[in-house]
Motif scaffolding. Structure first.
Motif, PDB file in Angstrom:
ATOM      1  N   MET A   1      93.264  41.289  18.129  1.00 29.84           N
ATOM      2  CA  MET A   1      92.674  40.383  17.277  1.00 29.84           C
ATOM      3  C   MET A   1      91.125  40.443  17.300  1.00 29.84           C
ATOM      4  SD  MET A   1      94.283  38.870  14.711  1.00 29.84           S
ATOM      5  CE  MET A   1      95.830  37.953  15.221  1.00 29.84           C
ATOM      6  N   ASP A   2      90.666  39.869  18.285  1.00 33.94           N
ATOM      7  CA  ASP A   2      89.349  39.907  18.598  1.00 33.94           C
ATOM      8  C   ASP A   2      88.728  40.938  19.329  1.00 33.94           C
ATOM      9  OD1 ASP A   2      89.487  37.358  21.346  1.00 33.94           O
ATOM     10  OD2 ASP A   2      90.732  39.233  20.809  1.00 33.94           O
ATOM     11  N   LYS A   3      89.566  42.106  19.135  1.00 29.94           N
ATOM     12  CA  LYS A   3      89.258  43.485  19.847  1.00 29.94           C
ATOM     13  C   LYS A   3      87.790  43.709  19.570  1.00 29.94           C
ATOM     14  CE  LYS A   3      93.022  45.905  21.463  1.00 29.94           C
ATOM     15  NZ  LYS A   3      93.615  46.734  20.200  1.00 29.94           N
ATOM     16  N   PRO A   4      87.026  44.306  20.458  1.00 24.90           N
ATOM     17  CA  PRO A   4      85.503  44.591  20.295  1.00 24.90           C
ATOM     18  C   PRO A   4      85.404  45.604  19.581  1.00 24.90           C
ATOM     19  CG  PRO A   4      86.426  45.467  22.507  1.00 24.90           C
ATOM     20  CD  PRO A   4      87.603  44.532  21.913  1.00 24.90           C
ATOM     21  N   ILE A   5      84.742  45.358  18.298  1.00 23.48           N
ATOM     22  CA  ILE A   5      84.335  46.469  17.408  1.00 23.48           C
ATOM     23  C   ILE A   5      82.852  46.768  17.519  1.00 23.48           C
ATOM     24  CG2 ILE A   5      86.197  46.440  15.773  1.00 23.48           C
ATOM     25  CD1 ILE A   5      84.838  44.208  14.367  1.00 23.48           C
ATOM     26  N   ALA A   6      82.269  45.556  17.859  1.00 22.33           N
ATOM     27  CA  ALA A   6      80.844  45.992  17.754  1.00 22.33           C
ATOM     28  C   ALA A   6      80.287  46.256  19.294  1.00 22.33           C
ATOM     29  CB  ALA A   6      80.026  44.852  17.327  1.00 22.33           C
ATOM     30  N   ASP A   7      81.164  46.336  20.201  1.00 20.56           N
ATOM     31  CA  ASP A   7      80.693  46.347  21.548  1.00 20.56           C
ATOM     32  C   ASP A   7      80.413  47.947  21.817  1.00 20.56           C
ATOM     33  OD1 ASP A   7      83.124  44.133  23.050  1.00 20.56           O
ATOM     34  OD2 ASP A   7      81.427  43.845  21.698  1.00 20.56           O
ATOM     35  N   PHE A   8      80.563  48.992  20.792  1.00 20.26           N
ATOM     36  CA  PHE A   8      80.065  50.279  21.293  1.00 20.26           C
ATOM     37  C   PHE A   8      78.614  50.560  20.769  1.00 20.26           C
ATOM     38  CE2 PHE A   8      84.064  50.356  22.709  1.00 20.26           C
ATOM     39  CZ  PHE A   8      85.029  50.922  21.821  1.00 20.26           C
ATOM     40  N   GLY A   9      77.927  49.245  20.299  1.00 24.98           N
ATOM     41  CA  GLY A   9      76.723  49.481  19.725  1.00 24.98           C
ATOM     42  C   GLY A   9      75.656  50.326  20.564  1.00 24.98           C
ATOM     43  N   ASP A  10      75.923  50.056  21.911  1.00 24.04           N
ATOM     44  CA  ASP A  10      74.824  50.339  22.705  1.00 24.04           C
ATOM     45  C   ASP A  10      75.166  51.939  23.360  1.00 24.04           C
ATOM     46  OD1 ASP A  10      76.867  49.634  24.308  1.00 24.04           O
ATOM     47  OD2 ASP A  10      75.980  48.263  25.471  1.00 24.04           O
ATOM     48  N   SER A  11      76.041  52.546  22.622  1.00 22.63           N
ATOM     49  CA  SER A  11      76.403  53.712  23.311  1.00 22.63           C
ATOM     50  C   SER A  11      75.251  54.854  23.080  1.00 22.63           C
ATOM     51  CB  SER A  11      77.660  54.668  22.275  1.00 22.63           C
ATOM     52  OG  SER A  11      77.113  54.540  21.055  1.00 22.63           O
ATOM     53  N   THR A  12      75.278  56.035  23.571  1.00 26.84           N
ATOM     54  CA  THR A  12      74.342  57.057  23.635  1.00 26.84           C
ATOM     55  C   THR A  12      73.967  57.417  22.212  1.00 26.84           C
ATOM     56  OG1 THR A  12      75.664  59.065  23.681  1.00 26.84           O
ATOM     57  CG2 THR A  12      75.117  57.932  25.678  1.00 26.84           C
ATOM     58  N   ASP A  13      72.699  57.482  21.904  1.00 28.19           N
ATOM     59  CA  ASP A  13      72.149  57.965  20.636  1.00 28.19           C
ATOM     60  C   ASP A  13      73.057  59.273  20.279  1.00 28.19           C
ATOM     61  OD1 ASP A  13      68.747  56.982  21.377  1.00 28.19           O
ATOM     62  OD2 ASP A  13      70.704  55.775  20.872  1.00 28.19           O
ATOM     63  N   ARG A  14      73.425  60.433  21.249  1.00 22.77           N
ATOM     64  CA  ARG A  14      74.011  61.307  20.655  1.00 22.77           C
ATOM     65  C   ARG A  14      75.061  60.952  20.026  1.00 22.77           C
ATOM     66  NH1 ARG A  14      76.551  65.276  23.418  1.00 22.77           N
ATOM     67  NH2 ARG A  14      76.259  63.873  25.431  1.00 22.77           N
ATOM     68  N   GLN A  15      75.790  60.133  20.412  1.00 21.76           N
ATOM     69  CA  GLN A  15      77.009  59.850  19.769  1.00 21.76           C
ATOM     70  C   GLN A  15      77.146  58.653  18.693  1.00 21.76           C
ATOM     71  OE1 GLN A  15      80.418  59.423  22.403  1.00 21.76           O
ATOM     72  NE2 GLN A  15      79.927  61.428  22.873  1.00 21.76           N
ATOM     73  N   SER A  16      76.021  58.226  18.480  1.00 23.84           N
ATOM     74  CA  SER A  16      75.835  57.233  17.504  1.00 23.84           C
ATOM     75  C   SER A  16      76.409  57.565  16.061  1.00 23.84           C
ATOM     76  CB  SER A  16      74.433  56.647  17.551  1.00 23.84           C
ATOM     77  OG  SER A  16      73.620  57.743  16.552  1.00 23.84           O
ATOM     78  N   ALA A  17      76.181  58.963  15.770  1.00 20.37           N
ATOM     79  CA  ALA A  17      76.732  59.317  14.446  1.00 20.37           C
ATOM     80  C   ALA A  17      78.119  59.221  14.386  1.00 20.37           C
ATOM     81  CB  ALA A  17      76.324  60.640  14.254  1.00 20.37           C
ATOM     82  N   HIS A  18      78.648  59.403  15.520  1.00 21.51           N
ATOM     83  CA  HIS A  18      80.387  59.425  15.559  1.00 21.51           C
ATOM     84  C   HIS A  18      80.411  58.081  15.528  1.00 21.51           C
ATOM     85  CE1 HIS A  18      79.654  63.622  16.754  1.00 21.51           C
ATOM     86  NE2 HIS A  18      80.715  63.937  16.189  1.00 21.51           N
ATOM     87  N   SER A  19      79.838  57.427  16.418  1.00 22.33           N
ATOM     88  CA  SER A  19      80.157  55.923  16.472  1.00 22.33           C
ATOM     89  C   SER A  19      80.426  55.104  15.127  1.00 22.33           C
ATOM     90  CB  SER A  19      79.223  55.211  17.551  1.00 22.33           C
ATOM     91  OG  SER A  19      79.318  53.877  17.590  1.00 22.33           O
ATOM     92  N   ALA A  20      79.489  55.122  14.381  1.00 24.94           N
ATOM     93  CA  ALA A  20      79.636  54.562  13.073  1.00 24.94           C
ATOM     94  C   ALA A  20      80.993  54.849  12.221  1.00 24.94           C
ATOM     95  CB  ALA A  20      78.616  54.808  12.169  1.00 24.94           C
ATOM     96  N   LEU A  21      81.530  56.225  12.490  1.00 21.88           N
ATOM     97  CA  LEU A  21      82.530  56.647  11.687  1.00 21.88           C
ATOM     98  C   LEU A  21      83.767  56.083  12.462  1.00 21.88           C
ATOM     99  CD1 LEU A  21      82.970  60.451  10.293  1.00 21.88           C
ATOM    100  CD2 LEU A  21      84.692  58.547  10.186  1.00 21.88           C
ATOM    101  N   THR A  22      83.695  56.325  13.713  1.00 24.04           N
ATOM    102  CA  THR A  22      84.929  55.816  14.418  1.00 24.04           C
ATOM    103  C   THR A  22      85.241  54.528  14.565  1.00 24.04           C
ATOM    104  OG1 THR A  22      84.276  57.549  16.170  1.00 24.04           O
ATOM    105  CG2 THR A  22      85.923  56.074  16.743  1.00 24.04           C
ATOM    106  N   GLN A  23      84.082  53.684  14.331  1.00 26.79           N
ATOM    107  CA  GLN A  23      84.244  52.143  14.519  1.00 26.79           C
ATOM    108  C   GLN A  23      84.792  51.720  13.040  1.00 26.79           C
ATOM    109  OE1 GLN A  23      80.956  49.582  15.880  1.00 26.79           O
ATOM    110  NE2 GLN A  23      80.098  51.287  16.922  1.00 26.79           N
ATOM    111  N   LEU A  24      84.199  52.486  12.004  1.00 22.86           N
ATOM    112  CA  LEU A  24      84.671  52.183  10.775  1.00 22.86           C
ATOM    113  C   LEU A  24      86.131  52.608  10.456  1.00 22.86           C
ATOM    114  CD1 LEU A  24      84.006  51.160   7.815  1.00 22.86           C
ATOM    115  CD2 LEU A  24      83.207  53.487   7.300  1.00 22.86           C
ATOM    116  N   ARG A  25      86.561  53.476  11.127  1.00 16.23           N
ATOM    117  CA  ARG A  25      87.811  53.847  11.007  1.00 16.23           C
ATOM    118  C   ARG A  25      88.925  52.842  11.779  1.00 16.23           C
ATOM    119  NH1 ARG A  25      87.120  59.976  11.097  1.00 16.23           N
ATOM    120  NH2 ARG A  25      88.020  60.425   9.052  1.00 16.23           N
ATOM    121  N   ALA A  26      88.224  52.475  12.769  1.00 17.13           N
ATOM    122  CA  ALA A  26      88.902  51.482  13.763  1.00 17.13           C
ATOM    123  C   ALA A  26      88.987  50.142  13.090  1.00 17.13           C
ATOM    124  CB  ALA A  26      88.252  51.103  15.215  1.00 17.13           C
ATOM    125  N   PHE A  27      87.893  49.776  12.143  1.00 15.46           N
ATOM    126  CA  PHE A  27      87.923  48.573  11.556  1.00 15.46           C
ATOM    127  C   PHE A  27      88.951  48.674  10.253  1.00 15.46           C
ATOM    128  CE2 PHE A  27      86.728  45.936   7.832  1.00 15.46           C
ATOM    129  CZ  PHE A  27      85.983  44.585   8.672  1.00 15.46           C
TER     130      PHE A  27
END
Lengths: 238, 238
Positions: free
Chosen positions: A1-27
DNA sequence: CATTCGATCAATCAGGAATTGGTTAGACCA
DNA sequence: TGGTCTAACCAATTCCTGATTGATCGAATG
C-alpha cells in the motif's frame, strides 16, 4: 500500500535513467487501472516519484511508444489503448473525404439498403415512399424536388428496419450535404419537370413493394449510376 | 420594413386566437430567415406581437406541427426543417440498437468492405493485415486476441481505401463495443489457442491479396456467420 | 372556465479560470 | 562541451458559474 516508490530517488546517477522508467512501471502496476486509467498529471507524478519532469517524460514516452499508455494535451495521461478518434464527427469526416468518395460510398451502401428494404419494409414504409414520389412530381422548384428526393432515399433506408444501418445512412447523408455545400449549383432556376429519376424511383419503390430483393438493389444501383453519370458531365449536384 | 406587426393587438377577442398565428406568420415572412433562421425568444416575441405567451406558444405549436419551424430547450426557435439528430452520436445510436442489429449490419457492411479491399488494397495494407494475423496467433490472453482481431477487421476496412466508408465502419465498431459492453463475458480465462477464426482470417487476407473480389466478400461473410453462429449458442461475445 | 401571469425546471450556451501535456530558454553542473 | 534541471510559456481541454431559453405547473383574474 504505502510501498516506497520515491525511496529510490537517491540511486546512482548512472541508473537514474532506468530508475524513472522502473518507478513509473511500478507505479502503474500498483495502480488499479480498471477503476481509473488516468495517471496523475506530470507535475505531480514527477514530484511523487522524485524525478525531474524531463526524465519522467522520457519514461512516459517509452511506455507510450510501447502502446501501454496514451497522452493528450489538456486531458491527461491514461493507461491502456488510445481510443480511436471520434470518427463520428461529421466535420472531421467531411474534411477528409471528397465528392467522388461520397458517390462511391452511396453506390455501395444504398443498393444494399434497398435490398434490405425489400425484405423488411412495412406497408407504412411503402406508403411513405409513395408519398415522396407524388410530392417530388408536384415540386415547383428544384429545391423542393431535392428535398423530396432526399426524403425518398431516407424512406428507403428507414424501410430497411435497421436503426443502426439507418444511423450510418444519416451520417453518410450529412457528410454528403456538408461536402456538396461548398459547390455552386448553376441551374437553380430549372424545376425539372419530367426527369429520368422519376421512373427510376418508381422502379425502386415497386421492386420493394413486390419484395423483389435483386430488383430493388439493381434499381437503386442503376439510379445512382445515372445520377453519377449526369453529374460527371456537369459537376453540380451530387 | 417597419410594417406594423403589433397593430392588430386590439382586434376582437373572437379573432385573437387567429391573430397570434397570423401575426407570427407575418413576422416570419417579414424576417430574413436565410440570414438568421433563429426567432427571438418567446418572452420577447410575445411582447413584440402583443400577445400572451400561452397564445404565442399555441401559434408556435401549429407552425411546428406544420414543419415550418422547430424548437429546442436552451437553444431557441428556428425557422426551417429540424436538423436531423446528430446520428453520429454514438451513445444515441447505441441506445437505439441491439446486438442482433449490430451483427446483421456487420454481415451487410464488412463483406462489402472486404470486396473493396480486394480491389484497392496496397501492399502496406496487406502487410498490416498479415501482422494482425501473426499477433493474434501469438496472443496469450483472450483480451489480446480480441484486440488483434479488431485490428484485423479494421485493417481490412482501411484497405478499402475509402475514408468515408472507413469512418462508417469505425462508427459501427464503436457502437458495437458500446452495445456489447453491458454484457458479461463468461469464459475470459480461455486464451483460445487454435480457434477456427484463424483459418477464416487467413482466407480473407489471401483473397484480398489475390484480388479475388468475390472470394474476399464470401470469406468475410462466412467468417461473420461463423462468429454469429458461435455466439448464438452461448451469448457472450459479439 | 379559459386566460394570463409568475415562478420554477432542465437543457443549453457563453465566458473565464484552472488544468495539463508539449515546448523552449537559460541556469547549472560535471 | 554536453547533459540535466528549472522555470516559464503555449495550446488544448476541462470545469465551473451565470445567463438564456423552451417547457411546465399553479395561483390569480375576469
Amino acid at each position: 500500500m504505502d510501498k516506497p516508490i520515491a525511496d529510490f530517488g537517491d540511486s546512482t546517477d548512472r541508473q537514474s535513467a532506468h530508475s524513472a522508467l522502473t518507478q513509473l512501471r511500478a507505479f502503474i502496476a500498483q495502480k488499479d487501472v480498471d477503476a481509473d486509467p488516468r495517471l496523475p498529471p506530470e507535475r505531480e507524478l514527477c514530484d511523487s516519484l522524485g524525478v525531474s519532469r524531463g526524465e519522467l517524460r522520457k519514461a512516459l514516452a517509452v511506455l507510450e511508444a510501447e502502446g501501454h499508455l496514451w497522452r493528450h494535451v489538456g486531458k491527461g495521461t491514461f493507461v491502456g489503448q488510445r481510443p480511436l478518434e471520434d470518427s463520428a464527427d461529421i466535420s472531421t469526416l467531411a474534411s477528409q473525404t471528397n465528392p467522388s468518395e461520397v458517390m462511391r460510398t452511396r453506390l455501395l451502401l444504398e443498393p444494399l439498403l434497398a435490398r434490405e428494404a425489400a425484405m423488411n419494409a412495412t406497408s407504412g414504409d411503402i406508403e411513405e415512399m409513395r408519398l415522396c414520389l407524388r410530392r417530388s412530381r408536384q415540386a415547383e422548384t428544384w429545391r423542393q424536388y431535392e428535398n423530396w428526393d432526399n426524403h425518398f432515399h431516407r424512406a428507403v433506408a428507414q424501410a430497411a428496419r435497421n436503426t443502426l444501418l439507418l444511423g450510418l445512412f444519416d451520417t453518410l447523408n450529412t457528410v454528403r450535404r456538408a461536402v456538396v455545400w461548398g459547390r455552386l449549383r448553376p441551374n437553380l432556376k430549372a424545376p425539372s419537370p419530367d426527369h429520368h429519376s422519376f421512373a427510376e424511383h418508381e422502379a425502386i419503390a415497386t421492386a420493394i413493394e413486390n419484395r423483389d430483393l435483386d430488383g430493388a438493389s439493381r434499381g437503386m444501383r442503376q439510379h445512382l449510376e445515372s445520377v453519377a453519370r449526369k453529374l460527371e458531365n456537369r459537376g453540380d449536384e451530387l
